[in-house]
Design a protein around this motif. Structure first.
Motif, mmCIF file in Angstrom:
data_model
loop_
_atom_site.group_PDB
_atom_site.id
_atom_site.type_symbol
_atom_site.label_atom_id
_atom_site.label_comp_id
_atom_site.label_asym_id
_atom_site.label_seq_id
_atom_site.Cartn_x
_atom_site.Cartn_y
_atom_site.Cartn_z
ATOM 1 N N LEU A 4 47.214 47.696 46.837
ATOM 2 C CA LEU A 4 45.815 48.075 46.663
ATOM 3 C C LEU A 4 45.395 49.038 47.762
ATOM 4 O O LEU A 4 45.845 48.923 48.914
ATOM 5 N N TYR A 5 44.523 49.974 47.385
ATOM 6 C CA TYR A 5 43.981 50.936 48.333
ATOM 7 C C TYR A 5 42.460 50.868 48.295
ATOM 8 O O TYR A 5 41.852 50.812 47.221
ATOM 9 N N GLY A 6 41.871 50.881 49.475
ATOM 10 C CA GLY A 6 40.432 51.020 49.601
ATOM 11 C C GLY A 6 40.075 52.426 50.039
ATOM 12 O O GLY A 6 40.956 53.260 50.308
ATOM 13 N N PHE A 7 38.776 52.701 50.111
ATOM 14 C CA PHE A 7 38.323 54.044 50.499
ATOM 15 C C PHE A 7 37.262 53.934 51.574
ATOM 16 O O PHE A 7 36.344 53.115 51.489
ATOM 17 N N ASP A 8 37.418 54.789 52.585
ATOM 18 C CA ASP A 8 36.469 54.842 53.686
ATOM 19 C C ASP A 8 36.213 56.306 54.007
ATOM 20 O O ASP A 8 37.136 57.133 53.949
ATOM 21 N N LEU A 9 34.981 56.643 54.341
ATOM 22 C CA LEU A 9 34.650 58.039 54.619
ATOM 23 C C LEU A 9 35.389 58.581 55.831
ATOM 24 O O LEU A 9 35.652 59.781 55.928
ATOM 25 N N ASN A 10 35.713 57.714 56.779
ATOM 26 C CA ASN A 10 36.410 58.171 57.978
ATOM 27 C C ASN A 10 37.923 58.233 57.773
ATOM 28 O O ASN A 10 38.580 59.175 58.211
ATOM 29 N N ARG A 11 38.463 57.219 57.085
ATOM 30 C CA ARG A 11 39.920 57.156 56.928
ATOM 31 C C ARG A 11 40.409 57.671 55.592
ATOM 32 O O ARG A 11 41.594 57.951 55.435
ATOM 33 N N GLY A 12 39.539 57.803 54.625
ATOM 34 C CA GLY A 12 39.987 58.150 53.285
ATOM 35 C C GLY A 12 40.594 56.929 52.616
ATOM 36 O O GLY A 12 40.128 55.793 52.794
ATOM 37 N N LEU A 13 41.633 57.117 51.836
ATOM 38 C CA LEU A 13 42.329 55.996 51.220
ATOM 39 C C LEU A 13 43.151 55.258 52.269
ATOM 40 O O LEU A 13 43.893 55.882 53.049
ATOM 41 N N TYR A 14 43.055 53.943 52.282
ATOM 42 C CA TYR A 14 43.833 53.141 53.222
ATOM 43 C C TYR A 14 44.380 51.930 52.479
ATOM 44 O O TYR A 14 43.779 51.415 51.533
ATOM 45 N N SER A 15 45.536 51.474 52.904
ATOM 46 C CA SER A 15 46.195 50.357 52.242
ATOM 47 C C SER A 15 45.511 49.043 52.607
ATOM 48 O O SER A 15 45.270 48.755 53.779
ATOM 49 N N MET A 16 45.220 48.245 51.582
ATOM 50 C CA MET A 16 44.597 46.939 51.787
ATOM 51 C C MET A 16 45.613 45.804 51.764
ATOM 52 O O MET A 16 45.255 44.654 52.027
ATOM 53 N N GLY A 17 46.827 46.094 51.449
ATOM 54 C CA GLY A 17 47.855 45.065 51.391
ATOM 55 C C GLY A 17 48.711 45.231 50.149
ATOM 56 O O GLY A 17 48.401 46.029 49.245
ATOM 57 N N GLU A 18 49.786 44.488 50.097
ATOM 58 C CA GLU A 18 50.736 44.597 48.987
ATOM 59 C C GLU A 18 51.422 43.259 48.785
ATOM 60 O O GLU A 18 51.472 42.422 49.696
ATOM 61 N N ALA A 19 51.928 43.078 47.595
ATOM 62 C CA ALA A 19 52.659 41.858 47.237
ATOM 63 C C ALA A 19 53.989 42.260 46.626
ATOM 64 O O ALA A 19 54.026 42.995 45.638
ATOM 65 N N TRP A 20 55.075 41.758 47.230
ATOM 66 C CA TRP A 20 56.422 42.074 46.766
ATOM 67 C C TRP A 20 56.996 40.879 46.020
ATOM 68 O O TRP A 20 56.693 39.723 46.320
ATOM 69 N N VAL A 21 57.849 41.178 45.056
ATOM 70 C CA VAL A 21 58.572 40.153 44.332
ATOM 71 C C VAL A 21 60.040 40.234 44.739
ATOM 72 O O VAL A 21 60.546 41.307 45.079
ATOM 73 N N GLU A 22 60.713 39.097 44.740
ATOM 74 C CA GLU A 22 62.121 39.091 45.134
ATOM 75 C C GLU A 22 62.957 39.799 44.064
ATOM 76 O O GLU A 22 62.951 39.409 42.897
ATOM 77 N N PRO A 23 63.658 40.872 44.437
ATOM 78 C CA PRO A 23 64.388 41.651 43.435
ATOM 79 C C PRO A 23 65.656 40.933 42.991
ATOM 80 O O PRO A 23 66.201 40.087 43.720
ATOM 81 N N LEU A 74 45.172 39.558 47.607
ATOM 82 C CA LEU A 74 44.745 40.820 47.001
ATOM 83 C C LEU A 74 43.629 40.591 45.974
ATOM 84 O O LEU A 74 42.695 41.389 45.874
ATOM 85 N N GLU A 75 43.733 39.509 45.239
ATOM 86 C CA GLU A 75 42.720 39.221 44.218
ATOM 87 C C GLU A 75 41.367 38.914 44.851
ATOM 88 O O GLU A 75 40.317 39.235 44.277
ATOM 89 N N GLU A 76 41.367 38.297 46.027
ATOM 90 C CA GLU A 76 40.110 37.988 46.702
ATOM 91 C C GLU A 76 39.407 39.245 47.206
ATOM 92 O O GLU A 76 38.182 39.262 47.336
ATOM 93 N N SER A 77 40.167 40.286 47.501
ATOM 94 C CA SER A 77 39.578 41.532 48.009
ATOM 95 C C SER A 77 39.555 42.639 46.963
ATOM 96 O O SER A 77 39.457 43.817 47.308
ATOM 97 N N ILE A 78 39.637 42.271 45.684
ATOM 98 C CA ILE A 78 39.708 43.275 44.629
ATOM 99 C C ILE A 78 38.403 44.057 44.509
ATOM 100 O O ILE A 78 38.399 45.209 44.031
ATOM 101 N N GLU A 79 37.289 43.484 44.948
ATOM 102 C CA GLU A 79 36.005 44.171 44.838
ATOM 103 C C GLU A 79 35.946 45.416 45.715
ATOM 104 O O GLU A 79 35.194 46.361 45.412
ATOM 105 N N LEU A 80 36.726 45.424 46.795
ATOM 106 C CA LEU A 80 36.722 46.567 47.710
ATOM 107 C C LEU A 80 37.767 47.610 47.347
ATOM 108 O O LEU A 80 37.809 48.678 47.960
ATOM 109 N N ALA A 81 38.606 47.311 46.382
ATOM 110 C CA ALA A 81 39.710 48.213 46.042
ATOM 111 C C ALA A 81 39.219 49.365 45.191
ATOM 112 O O ALA A 81 38.306 49.231 44.371
#
Length: 345
Positions: free
Chosen positions: A90-109, A134-141
């Motif tokens: 997920l990526y969020g947006f900020d006027l100072n940073r632009g797009l920034y990573s909010m976190g990620e979830a990996w699955v075991e390959p 990630l689901e808890e912070s989906i409103e900011l994505a």
């Protein structure tokens, strides 16, 4: 004898300056289009260049001068084995940073993917806990993307085992929650090219061109060579900016340096066919420098950047042509596919 003219137009666009080497063999997609499809989908895919051939097809573009007639079209064969979705980001947006990573979830390959050849250590996965965060912070994505791995072992012409990784944006609708739900549903699963593109639509192809090494200004920029019958103290191929030690020259002045192995984008290449029948296009003995086709492949009109076996990123068109905006994806009618004894790139 008259004096030589002091200036001459050089060949080559300054729009691609600086002509530097690509950072990676799999190009990063710098921008993604905004498409309205009514359903979530991936906006890109990864394939491998096989070679070129040609087809005869009925021109189905209404505005074309040859509309309704049989035409000759050169095509590039791109092998597109299914991608394996490894992570959601997920990526969020900020006027100072632009797009920034909010976190990620990996699955075991899976073990047969051999991801450790590309990423030696991934640590603990904790997929369920990460997805919950990630689901808890989906409103900011603002943007949802997935990290997918190719499967080169499924191809017929590649000898490498390490997968190539590509970050692909999820689009098609504006609702971020729908995009996130779609990405989670694809996590740990395979995605084929048929789920991403429609036959007949235009696509953008991003790749790295053939590398030609360090070249001088005559070959790199098309600067006119001086007459060789003169007694040139510094040679006939020298000139303004020809020496790498030149100081104080303008940036527009032709300079020697890297030629080729640049990241380039070809816009609005039409996707003519997606098939699994490799024998229908493979010449006797296989494609030159590649071999046989063993997985799904696509026929794309025109040439593609790079050499045979080079990874190509296929993307939804970021500036689609007018015919596509008016008529949508038209189903092309291919009359004949050429299968020659030898195929180049």
């Amino acid at each position: 004898m008259g004096a030589r003219k002091k200036s001459a137009p050089k060949r080559g666009s300054l729009g691609f300056t600086p002509r530097k080497r690509a950072e990676r063999i799999v190009p990063r997609v710098r921008s993604w289009p905004e498409v309205d499809l009514g359903k979530p989908t991936l906006l890109g895919f990864l394939g491998y260049k096989v070679g070129m051939t040609h087809v005869y097809m009925v021109d189905d573009l209404p505005e074309s001068p040859t509309s309704g007639r049989e035409i000759f079209v050169p095509v590039t064969v791109v092998e597109t084995p299914p991608l394996y979705v490894l992570a959601v980001r997920l990526y969020g947006f900020d006027l100072n940073r632009g797009l920034y990573s909010m976190g990620e979830a990996w699955v075991e390959p899976p073990r047969e993917l051999e991801l450790e050849r590309r990423i030696p250590t991934l640590g603990s996965y904790n997929t369920e806990a990460k997805l919950k965060e990630l689901e808890e912070s989906i409103e900011l994505a603002r943007v949802v993307r997935v990290i997918a791995a190719s499967q080169p072992k499924l191809t017929g012409g590649l000898s490498k085992k390490a997968p190539d990784l590509l970050e692909i944006e999820v689009g098609g609708v504006e609702d971020v929650k729908s995009l996130f739900s779609y990405a989670v549903s694809k996590l740990g699963k395979e995605v084929s090219i048929r789920e991403v593109f429609q036959v007949g639509q235009p696509i953008d192809v991003i790749g790295v061109t053939k590398g030609k090494g360090f070249q001088g200004v005559v070959k790199r920029w098309g600067v006119k060579e001086l007459p060789r019958w003169h007694k040139h103290r510094k040679g006939s191929r020298s000139g303004p900016g020809a020496r790498s030690s030149a100081i104080g020259t303008f940036w527009e002045t032709p300079q020697p340096g890297q030629m080729g192995f640049h990241r380039r984008t070809d816009y609005n290449k039409r996707l003519l066919s997606i098939s699994q029948d490799g024998y229908a296009v493979t010449p006797a003995g296989g494609f030159l420098h590649y071999g046989l086709l063993r997985s799904e492949f696509a026929l794309i009109a025109g040439s593609m950047p790079g050499t045979v076996k080079r990874p190509l990123v296929l993307r939804w068109p970021i500036r689609p042509p007018s015919w596509y905006l008016r008529h949508g994806a038209l189903s092309p009618k291919i009359v004949h596919v050429s299968v020659q004894s030898k195929q180049g790139n």
